[in-house]
Write a protein that holds these residues in place. Structure first.
Motif, short mmCIF file in Angstrom:
data_model
loop_
_atom_site.label_atom_id
_atom_site.label_comp_id
_atom_site.label_asym_id
_atom_site.label_seq_id
_atom_site.Cartn_x
_atom_site.Cartn_y
_atom_site.Cartn_z
N CYS A 85 -9.53 -6.35 -2.64
CA CYS A 85 -8.28 -6.66 -1.94
C CYS A 85 -7.57 -5.37 -1.52
O CYS A 85 -7.71 -4.32 -2.16
CB CYS A 85 -7.35 -7.45 -2.85
SG CYS A 85 -7.86 -9.14 -3.12
N GLU A 86 -6.78 -5.49 -0.47
CA GLU A 86 -5.95 -4.37 -0.05
C GLU A 86 -4.80 -4.20 -1.04
O GLU A 86 -4.34 -5.18 -1.64
CB GLU A 86 -5.35 -4.64 1.33
CG GLU A 86 -6.36 -4.61 2.45
CD GLU A 86 -5.69 -4.81 3.80
OE1 GLU A 86 -4.55 -4.38 3.97
OE2 GLU A 86 -6.35 -5.42 4.66
N TYR A 87 -4.37 -2.97 -1.20
CA TYR A 87 -3.20 -2.73 -2.04
C TYR A 87 -1.98 -3.34 -1.36
O TYR A 87 -1.87 -3.31 -0.13
CB TYR A 87 -2.97 -1.23 -2.23
CG TYR A 87 -3.88 -0.61 -3.26
CD1 TYR A 87 -3.64 -0.78 -4.62
CD2 TYR A 87 -4.98 0.14 -2.86
CE1 TYR A 87 -4.47 -0.21 -5.56
CE2 TYR A 87 -5.82 0.72 -3.80
CZ TYR A 87 -5.57 0.53 -5.15
OH TYR A 87 -6.39 1.10 -6.08
N PRO A 88 -1.04 -3.88 -2.14
CA PRO A 88 0.18 -4.41 -1.53
C PRO A 88 1.04 -3.29 -0.96
O PRO A 88 0.94 -2.14 -1.40
CB PRO A 88 0.89 -5.12 -2.69
CG PRO A 88 0.31 -4.52 -3.92
CD PRO A 88 -1.07 -4.05 -3.58
N SER A 89 1.88 -3.64 -0.01
CA SER A 89 2.77 -2.64 0.58
C SER A 89 3.91 -2.33 -0.40
O SER A 89 4.16 -3.08 -1.34
CB SER A 89 3.35 -3.16 1.90
OG SER A 89 4.13 -4.31 1.65
N GLU A 92 6.58 -4.85 -1.53
CA GLU A 92 6.20 -5.89 -2.49
C GLU A 92 6.51 -5.46 -3.93
O GLU A 92 6.41 -6.27 -4.85
CB GLU A 92 4.71 -6.20 -2.38
CG GLU A 92 4.30 -6.87 -1.09
CD GLU A 92 4.72 -8.32 -1.05
OE1 GLU A 92 4.62 -9.01 -2.09
OE2 GLU A 92 5.17 -8.75 0.01
N ARG A 95 9.18 -7.60 -5.64
CA ARG A 95 9.14 -9.05 -5.43
C ARG A 95 8.69 -9.79 -6.69
O ARG A 95 7.72 -9.42 -7.34
CB ARG A 95 8.21 -9.38 -4.27
CG ARG A 95 8.39 -10.82 -3.80
CD ARG A 95 7.62 -11.07 -2.56
NE ARG A 95 6.51 -11.94 -2.97
CZ ARG A 95 5.52 -12.26 -2.21
NH1 ARG A 95 5.41 -11.75 -1.02
NH2 ARG A 95 4.59 -13.06 -2.63
#
Length: 104
Positions: A85-89, A92, A95
């Motif tokens: 998976c891509e790292y979250p921005s 985030e 959140r």
């Protein structure tokens, strides 16, 4: 146990165990003696529970081995998915951490 089984509300269980590895991958756990680790492994409740399940006729060794294999495959799949998976921005980061969102 009687109170919990009677459905008289939530129950807190404190289950103490021993960590057989270091804190993180690559930690050589040199802070515990070989004797301390061996004693803890001898007292590990999981092998005893496995044997109790077999002795009481609740499960066979083959059933437990199959369950272990399925669980290990599920964990491996989850790790591979997470790593792909891509790292979250950065937005985030906060959140779903607090009951109410706190502006950055």
């Amino acid at each position: 146990m009687e109170r919990a089984r009677a459905g008289e509300g939530p129950t807190l269980l404190e289950c103490k165990t021993f960590r057989f590895m270091g804190h993180v991958f690559g930690d050589n756990d040199a802070y515990m003696s070989k004797e301390e680790k061996a004693a803890a492994m001898d007292a590990d409740p999981l092998p005893r529970f496995r044997q109790k399940l077999i002795d009481d006729g609740i499960a066979t060794a083959e059933q437990l081995d199959e369950l272990t294999t399925r669980i290990e495959a599920e964990v491996t799949d989850a790790i591979e998915f997470a790593m792909a998976c891509e790292y979250p921005s950065d937005d985030e980061l906060r959140r779903d951490v607090f009951a109410e969102e706190i502006p950055a």
